[in-house]
Design a protein around this motif. Sequence first.
Motif, PDB file in Angstrom:
ATOM      1  N   PRO A   1       0.828  -1.216   0.000  1.00 14.97           N
ATOM      2  CA  PRO A   1       0.000   0.000   0.000  1.00 14.97           C
ATOM      3  C   PRO A   1       0.858   1.261   0.000  1.00 14.97           C
ATOM      4  O   PRO A   1       1.930   1.304   0.600  1.00 14.97           O
ATOM      5  CB  PRO A   1      -0.783  -0.121   1.310  1.00 14.97           C
ATOM      6  CG  PRO A   1       0.132  -0.899   2.211  1.00 14.97           C
ATOM      7  CD  PRO A   1       0.901  -1.844   1.319  1.00 14.97           C
ATOM      8  N   LEU A   2       0.390   2.263  -0.713  1.00 20.35           N
ATOM      9  CA  LEU A   2       1.014   3.585  -0.709  1.00 20.35           C
ATOM     10  C   LEU A   2      -0.086   4.595  -0.436  1.00 20.35           C
ATOM     11  O   LEU A   2      -0.964   4.808  -1.274  1.00 20.35           O
ATOM     12  CB  LEU A   2       1.694   3.884  -2.052  1.00 20.35           C
ATOM     13  CG  LEU A   2       2.245   5.295  -2.226  1.00 20.35           C
ATOM     14  CD1 LEU A   2       3.366   5.564  -1.225  1.00 20.35           C
ATOM     15  CD2 LEU A   2       2.729   5.514  -3.642  1.00 20.35           C
ATOM     16  N   VAL A   3      -0.060   5.197   0.743  1.00 23.94           N
ATOM     17  CA  VAL A   3      -1.043   6.218   1.094  1.00 23.94           C
ATOM     18  C   VAL A   3      -0.651   7.501   0.372  1.00 23.94           C
ATOM     19  O   VAL A   3       0.467   7.989   0.520  1.00 23.94           O
ATOM     20  CB  VAL A   3      -1.113   6.430   2.618  1.00 23.94           C
ATOM     21  CG1 VAL A   3      -2.066   7.560   2.963  1.00 23.94           C
ATOM     22  CG2 VAL A   3      -1.531   5.141   3.313  1.00 23.94           C
ATOM     23  N   VAL A   4      -1.568   8.011  -0.441  1.00 22.64           N
ATOM     24  CA  VAL A   4      -1.299   9.192  -1.265  1.00 22.64           C
ATOM     25  C   VAL A   4      -2.044  10.388  -0.667  1.00 22.64           C
ATOM     26  O   VAL A   4      -3.277  10.378  -0.583  1.00 22.64           O
ATOM     27  CB  VAL A   4      -1.761   8.953  -2.724  1.00 22.64           C
ATOM     28  CG1 VAL A   4      -1.531  10.198  -3.564  1.00 22.64           C
ATOM     29  CG2 VAL A   4      -1.049   7.746  -3.322  1.00 22.64           C
ATOM     30  N   PRO A   5      -1.316  11.432  -0.247  1.00 19.95           N
ATOM     31  CA  PRO A   5      -2.002  12.634   0.240  1.00 19.95           C
ATOM     32  C   PRO A   5      -2.859  13.236  -0.874  1.00 19.95           C
ATOM     33  O   PRO A   5      -2.490  13.196  -2.055  1.00 19.95           O
ATOM     34  CB  PRO A   5      -0.855  13.570   0.616  1.00 19.95           C
ATOM     35  CG  PRO A   5       0.336  12.683   0.803  1.00 19.95           C
ATOM     36  CD  PRO A   5       0.139  11.539  -0.137  1.00 19.95           C
ATOM     37  N   GLY A   6      -3.996  13.791  -0.507  1.00 24.83           N
ATOM     38  CA  GLY A   6      -4.931  14.340  -1.495  1.00 24.83           C
ATOM     39  C   GLY A   6      -4.307  15.354  -2.432  1.00 24.83           C
ATOM     40  O   GLY A   6      -4.642  15.411  -3.612  1.00 24.83           O
ATOM     41  N   ALA A   7      -3.367  16.144  -1.938  1.00 22.12           N
ATOM     42  CA  ALA A   7      -2.728  17.159  -2.779  1.00 22.12           C
ATOM     43  C   ALA A   7      -1.888  16.552  -3.899  1.00 22.12           C
ATOM     44  O   ALA A   7      -1.624  17.209  -4.896  1.00 22.12           O
ATOM     45  CB  ALA A   7      -1.848  18.064  -1.908  1.00 22.12           C
ATOM     46  N   TYR A   8      -1.491  15.303  -3.756  1.00 27.87           N
ATOM     47  CA  TYR A   8      -0.642  14.635  -4.752  1.00 27.87           C
ATOM     48  C   TYR A   8      -1.421  13.693  -5.667  1.00 27.87           C
ATOM     49  O   TYR A   8      -0.838  13.101  -6.569  1.00 27.87           O
ATOM     50  CB  TYR A   8       0.463  13.831  -4.053  1.00 27.87           C
ATOM     51  CG  TYR A   8       1.463  14.680  -3.325  1.00 27.87           C
ATOM     52  CD1 TYR A   8       2.559  15.208  -3.986  1.00 27.87           C
ATOM     53  CD2 TYR A   8       1.324  14.953  -1.975  1.00 27.87           C
ATOM     54  CE1 TYR A   8       3.486  15.990  -3.326  1.00 27.87           C
ATOM     55  CE2 TYR A   8       2.248  15.731  -1.294  1.00 27.87           C
ATOM     56  CZ  TYR A   8       3.321  16.245  -1.980  1.00 27.87           C
ATOM     57  OH  TYR A   8       4.233  17.020  -1.315  1.00 27.87           O
ATOM     58  N   TYR A   9      -2.709  13.545  -5.448  1.00 27.36           N
ATOM     59  CA  TYR A   9      -3.511  12.552  -6.176  1.00 27.36           C
ATOM     60  C   TYR A   9      -3.437  12.735  -7.693  1.00 27.36           C
ATOM     61  O   TYR A   9      -3.157  11.786  -8.428  1.00 27.36           O
ATOM     62  CB  TYR A   9      -4.962  12.614  -5.683  1.00 27.36           C
ATOM     63  CG  TYR A   9      -5.881  11.612  -6.325  1.00 27.36           C
ATOM     64  CD1 TYR A   9      -5.672  10.259  -6.174  1.00 27.36           C
ATOM     65  CD2 TYR A   9      -6.974  12.030  -7.078  1.00 27.36           C
ATOM     66  CE1 TYR A   9      -6.526   9.331  -6.748  1.00 27.36           C
ATOM     67  CE2 TYR A   9      -7.826  11.112  -7.660  1.00 27.36           C
ATOM     68  CZ  TYR A   9      -7.601   9.766  -7.489  1.00 27.36           C
ATOM     69  OH  TYR A   9      -8.438   8.852  -8.065  1.00 27.36           O
ATOM     70  N   GLY A  10      -3.656  13.934  -8.186  1.00 30.20           N
ATOM     71  CA  GLY A  10      -3.622  14.189  -9.629  1.00 30.20           C
ATOM     72  C   GLY A  10      -2.246  13.935 -10.222  1.00 30.20           C
ATOM     73  O   GLY A  10      -2.103  13.322 -11.282  1.00 30.20           O
ATOM     74  N   ALA A  11      -1.210  14.387  -9.524  1.00 29.95           N
ATOM     75  CA  ALA A  11       0.156  14.189 -10.011  1.00 29.95           C
ATOM     76  C   ALA A  11       0.519  12.708 -10.035  1.00 29.95           C
ATOM     77  O   ALA A  11       1.196  12.245 -10.954  1.00 29.95           O
ATOM     78  CB  ALA A  11       1.135  14.966  -9.146  1.00 29.95           C
ATOM     79  N   VAL A  12       0.057  11.957  -9.045  1.00 29.65           N
ATOM     80  CA  VAL A  12       0.326  10.521  -8.999  1.00 29.65           C
ATOM     81  C   VAL A  12      -0.348   9.825 -10.176  1.00 29.65           C
ATOM     82  O   VAL A  12       0.264   8.987 -10.850  1.00 29.65           O
ATOM     83  CB  VAL A  12      -0.131   9.906  -7.654  1.00 29.65           C
ATOM     84  CG1 VAL A  12      -0.186   8.390  -7.717  1.00 29.65           C
ATOM     85  CG2 VAL A  12       0.784  10.363  -6.526  1.00 29.65           C
ATOM     86  N   ARG A  13      -1.593  10.172 -10.453  1.00 28.01           N
ATOM     87  CA  ARG A  13      -2.300   9.554 -11.586  1.00 28.01           C
ATOM     88  C   ARG A  13      -1.599   9.871 -12.911  1.00 28.01           C
ATOM     89  O   ARG A  13      -1.433   8.994 -13.759  1.00 28.01           O
ATOM     90  CB  ARG A  13      -3.757   9.994 -11.612  1.00 28.01           C
ATOM     91  CG  ARG A  13      -4.569   9.377 -10.474  1.00 28.01           C
ATOM     92  CD  ARG A  13      -6.031   9.756 -10.566  1.00 28.01           C
ATOM     93  NE  ARG A  13      -6.660   9.216 -11.745  1.00 28.01           N
ATOM     94  CZ  ARG A  13      -7.287   8.042 -11.796  1.00 28.01           C
ATOM     95  NH1 ARG A  13      -7.341   7.299 -10.729  1.00 28.01           N
ATOM     96  NH2 ARG A  13      -7.858   7.644 -12.906  1.00 28.01           N
TER      97      ARG A  13
END
Length: 186
Positions: free
Chosen positions: A145-157
Amino acid sequence: MDPRSLLQPILLAFGIGFLIANLRVAVDLIRFLRRRRQALLIWPGRKPPYYKLMLGIGVTLGLLIIVKLTFLPRTPRQLFGEGMMFVYYACAVPMTRLIGRGFYEDGIWAENGFMPYQQIGGIAWREGEQLTLLLISRLKQMARPLVVPGAYYGAVRRLLRDKIAAHDISFSGGGLDLGHDERDDV
């Protein structure tokens, strides 16, 4: 049999177990320090559950060691178990937060370790209290699992789509290839 005679072997066993855990954290920190220049998108590790309790255990163990060394006739060898537990709770646990979670040139650092891109056989998003990217291994039956902070969600996708488009992450390898675009899986 006196229960106190069992205490030293039990503390020695705990010491060996915590020594192994401390070495694993040290290896992870060294791997991170070597890899951090290759970071593409990272964020600080989050506090583990019961973080304050772990720090409290570390402080308590530190005080116990000081008392045993100062007021009781104990050798450092007799304090091995308590010492390794102290190092784990007071040093190793806080230092794991220094490891940047996220994307590097050669893989992804998840909550419980690093996974190279070529080992990723699938991904899934778990949305709930926190956004979690599950990295499914193609080599073992496990998911990291990798918990992704909401601020990074778009960049991660976006980064996932780019890595899939560049074939750094590939989900193919089995079944029929009927022209499915793997970037849609993100």
